[in-house]
Write an enzyme that holds these catalytic residues in place. Structure first.
Site, PDB file in Angstrom:
ATOM      1  N   HIS A   1     -16.872 -26.980 -29.487  1.00 27.41           N
ATOM      2  CA  HIS A   1     -15.621 -27.469 -30.071  1.00 27.41           C
ATOM      3  C   HIS A   1     -14.483 -26.912 -29.220  1.00 27.41           C
ATOM      4  O   HIS A   1     -14.622 -25.845 -28.612  1.00 27.41           O
ATOM      5  CB  HIS A   1     -15.541 -26.920 -31.503  1.00 27.41           C
TER       6      HIS A   1
ATOM      7  N   ASP B   1     -20.211 -19.589 -32.460  1.00 25.50           N
ATOM      8  CA  ASP B   1     -19.314 -20.359 -33.314  1.00 25.50           C
ATOM      9  C   ASP B   1     -20.171 -20.930 -34.440  1.00 25.50           C
ATOM     10  O   ASP B   1     -20.952 -21.868 -34.235  1.00 25.50           O
ATOM     11  CB  ASP B   1     -18.668 -21.461 -32.477  1.00 25.50           C
TER      12      ASP B   1
ATOM     13  N   GLN C   1     -20.080 -24.791 -38.182  1.00 26.73           N
ATOM     14  CA  GLN C   1     -20.886 -25.869 -38.781  1.00 26.73           C
ATOM     15  C   GLN C   1     -22.242 -25.386 -39.276  1.00 26.73           C
ATOM     16  O   GLN C   1     -22.968 -26.146 -39.905  1.00 26.73           O
ATOM     17  CB  GLN C   1     -21.104 -27.001 -37.760  1.00 26.73           C
TER      18      GLN C   1
ATOM     19  N   LYS D   1     -15.113 -25.006 -44.582  1.00 24.17           N
ATOM     20  CA  LYS D   1     -16.316 -25.803 -44.317  1.00 24.17           C
ATOM     21  C   LYS D   1     -17.432 -25.385 -45.280  1.00 24.17           C
ATOM     22  O   LYS D   1     -18.504 -25.960 -45.294  1.00 24.17           O
ATOM     23  CB  LYS D   1     -16.807 -25.590 -42.885  1.00 24.17           C
TER      24      LYS D   1
ATOM     25  N   CYS E   1     -12.714 -33.197 -31.498  1.00 23.82           N
ATOM     26  CA  CYS E   1     -12.373 -31.944 -30.786  1.00 23.82           C
ATOM     27  C   CYS E   1     -13.494 -31.499 -29.858  1.00 23.82           C
ATOM     28  O   CYS E   1     -13.732 -30.291 -29.695  1.00 23.82           O
ATOM     29  CB  CYS E   1     -12.017 -30.816 -31.759  1.00 23.82           C
TER      30      CYS E   1
HETATM   31  N1  PLP Z   1     -16.028 -24.921 -34.291  1.00 22.49           N
HETATM   32  C1  PLP Z   1     -16.658 -25.999 -34.782  1.00 22.49           C
HETATM   33  C2  PLP Z   1     -18.060 -26.282 -34.367  1.00 22.49           C
HETATM   34  C3  PLP Z   1     -15.994 -26.829 -35.688  1.00 22.49           C
HETATM   35  O1  PLP Z   1     -16.609 -27.906 -36.178  1.00 22.49           O
HETATM   36  C4  PLP Z   1     -14.666 -26.520 -36.065  1.00 22.49           C
HETATM   37  C5  PLP Z   1     -13.917 -27.412 -36.965  1.00 22.49           C
HETATM   38  O2  PLP Z   1     -14.188 -28.579 -37.082  1.00 22.49           O
HETATM   39  C6  PLP Z   1     -14.078 -25.372 -35.531  1.00 22.49           C
HETATM   40  C7  PLP Z   1     -14.787 -24.596 -34.655  1.00 22.49           C
HETATM   41  C8  PLP Z   1     -12.698 -24.965 -35.901  1.00 22.49           C
HETATM   42  O3  PLP Z   1     -12.672 -24.554 -37.222  1.00 22.49           O
HETATM   43  P1  PLP Z   1     -11.277 -24.184 -37.934  1.00 22.49           P
HETATM   44  O4  PLP Z   1     -10.398 -25.398 -37.769  1.00 22.49           O
HETATM   45  O5  PLP Z   1     -11.660 -23.947 -39.348  1.00 22.49           O
HETATM   46  O6  PLP Z   1     -10.735 -23.000 -37.248  1.00 22.49           O
END
Ligand code: PLP
Length: 411
Positions: free
Chosen positions: A127, A204, A207, A230, A369
């Site tokens: 992401h 990360d 998800q 999430k 993203c």
């Molecule tokens: N990493 C992944 C894999 C995501 O799907 C997302 C959000 O969609 C993020 C990071 C960013 O999360 P946040 O917007 O809650 O900081």
């Protein structure tokens, strides 16, 4: 369409006030939980209860409300520690979410440890939150960013990983589950390989945390990041797990109240211990309390039950969608979580998304993203449906019927 589920989904849905809504004259079909999950009443009520009866600033006061608020906040830290099996509660830092957590690692560990001659490794699946903080720091420090490539089906390419690890990177940053392709990465194995070449590992988990039991000690990662919204919790709250010895060595990146031991104009200002060293200022208190309620809610249902339900939905949706002429799934890894991305030949994904919205069906369209994935696959974006504990087989039927209708109108 009714199928077996480890729990009664219809009963469970009654806990989510928003799922009763109509959108554009149709019952809401919410298939965008990977972007943000909806909240059960238990979470909404916990936040309301806190604001109405317990609110005060934490850590600083001797009065009763300050003590209650502090206990509630620190209680959630302990809950989160157990939830991901960290070895100490001091290893859990509250942040505003995964993005903030990764920026924290880049801004503290990264700024203190990375220099021009160094290499770090990311993957094609990341992401933007796990790419851009490193790129910003690389502009300042001049280190190299190497990228582990993916195979056609969206799995990480093992040979590419080996090649990049042979460069002796300082850190490997990898998503546990891809938000676009659903690929579940074998993070335990990646961590083991990265440690063998002396690299740290940041995962990360944005998800993964809503769908999988996380055990940071079994994975043995150095950092793990997640977001409450999430996980059926509030937005603007998340966590960073970091191994205690690393957190102790890392300098703070944001200064302010609570993160200090002593502040002086005459002597050197000194800093608090982790996790407080990284929690400057007043945090999102009711958000953290709501996060605690969300973790309780998840545990009362059981992550294994949630995963079993979502996997059946994924299988069902994949087989139904593939019956639509010209539709192809983007991301067919052997091990997948509850995200299904697709394209229909000759039709732009956003046109499908717009027509589905007119039927009350919420899906996400675009690059999610993850522009580097789109570049690699040579596509403009995808339509993405994503499932949660409350998603149903009849919602999948509605999605399939909606896509069929959109295809007829747009061809
Ligand atoms: N990493 C992944 C894999 C995501 O799907 C997302 C959000 O969609 C993020 C990071 C960013 O999360 P946040 O917007 O809650 O900081």
């Amino acid at each position: 369409m009714k199928q077996d589920s480890p729990y009664d989904v219809d009963v469970l849905r009654k806990e989510f006030p928003i799922l009763d809504k109509e959108v554009n004259g149709h019952p809401l079909v919410y298939l965008d939980s990977a972007a943000s999950a909806q909240k059960p009443r238990a979470v909404i009520e916990a936040q309301r209860e806190y604001e109405a009866h317990f609110h005060s600033n934490i850590h600083r006061g001797v009065h009763t409300l300050a003590t209650k608020a502090t206990e509630a906040y620190e209680g959630v830290r302990a809950k989160l520690k157990n939830h991901i099996n960290a070895s100490k509660r001091e290893e859990i830092i509250f942040t505003s979410g995964t993005t903030d957590s990764i920026n924290l690692v880049a801004g503290t560990w990264g700024r203190a440890n990375l220099k021009k001659s160094d290499t770090i490794v990311l993957t094609r699946l990341e992401h933007h939150s796990n790419i851009v903080p490193w790129q910003i720091l690389a502009q300042e420090k001049g280190f190299a960013i190497e990228v582990v490539e993916i195979k056609e089906n969206g799995e990480l390419c093992e040979n590419s990983l080996k090649e990049k690890l042979a460069l002796s990177p300082k850190i490997v940053c990898v998503s546990h589950v891809s938000n676009t392709l659903g690929t579940i990465n074998d993070v335990k194995n990646i961590t083991k390989q990265a440690h063998q070449v002396g690299a740290l590992v940041l995962i990360d988990g944005a998800q993964a945390a809503p769908h999988k039991t996380i055990d940071v000690q079994v994975i043995d990662c150095d950092f793990y990041a997640g977001s409450a919204h999430k996980m059926y919790g509030p937005s603007g709250v998340g966590f960073l797990y970091g191994k205690h010895e690393l957190l102790c060595q890392m300098p703070p990146c944001r200064g302010g109240g609570e993160m200090i031991e002593s502040v002086s104009f005459e002597k050197q200002t000194t800093f608090n211990v982790p996790p407080y060293k990284f929690e400057a200022g007043t945090p999102n208190l009711s958000g953290v309390v709501g996060y605690g309620a969300a973790i309780d809610w998840i545990n009362s249902l059981g992550l294994d039950n949630i995963a079993a339900h979502e996997n059946s939905l994924l299988e069902y949706a994949s087989s139904k969608l593939l019956q639509i002429e010209g539709l192809r799934l983007i991301g067919t890894a052997k091990s997948k979580a509850s995200v299904i991305s697709f394209l229909v030949d000759g039709i732009h994904p956003s046109d499908i998304g717009t027509l589905l919205d007119q039927l009350g069906i919420a899906v996400r369209t675009g690059h999610h993203c993850t522009e580097p994935i789109m570049t690699k696959l040579g596509i403009p974006g995808t339509v993405r449906a994503s499932f949660a504990a409350y998603s149903t087989f009849s919602e999948v039927d509605a999605l399939v019927a909606g896509v069929e209708r959109a295809v007829k109108m747009l061809r």
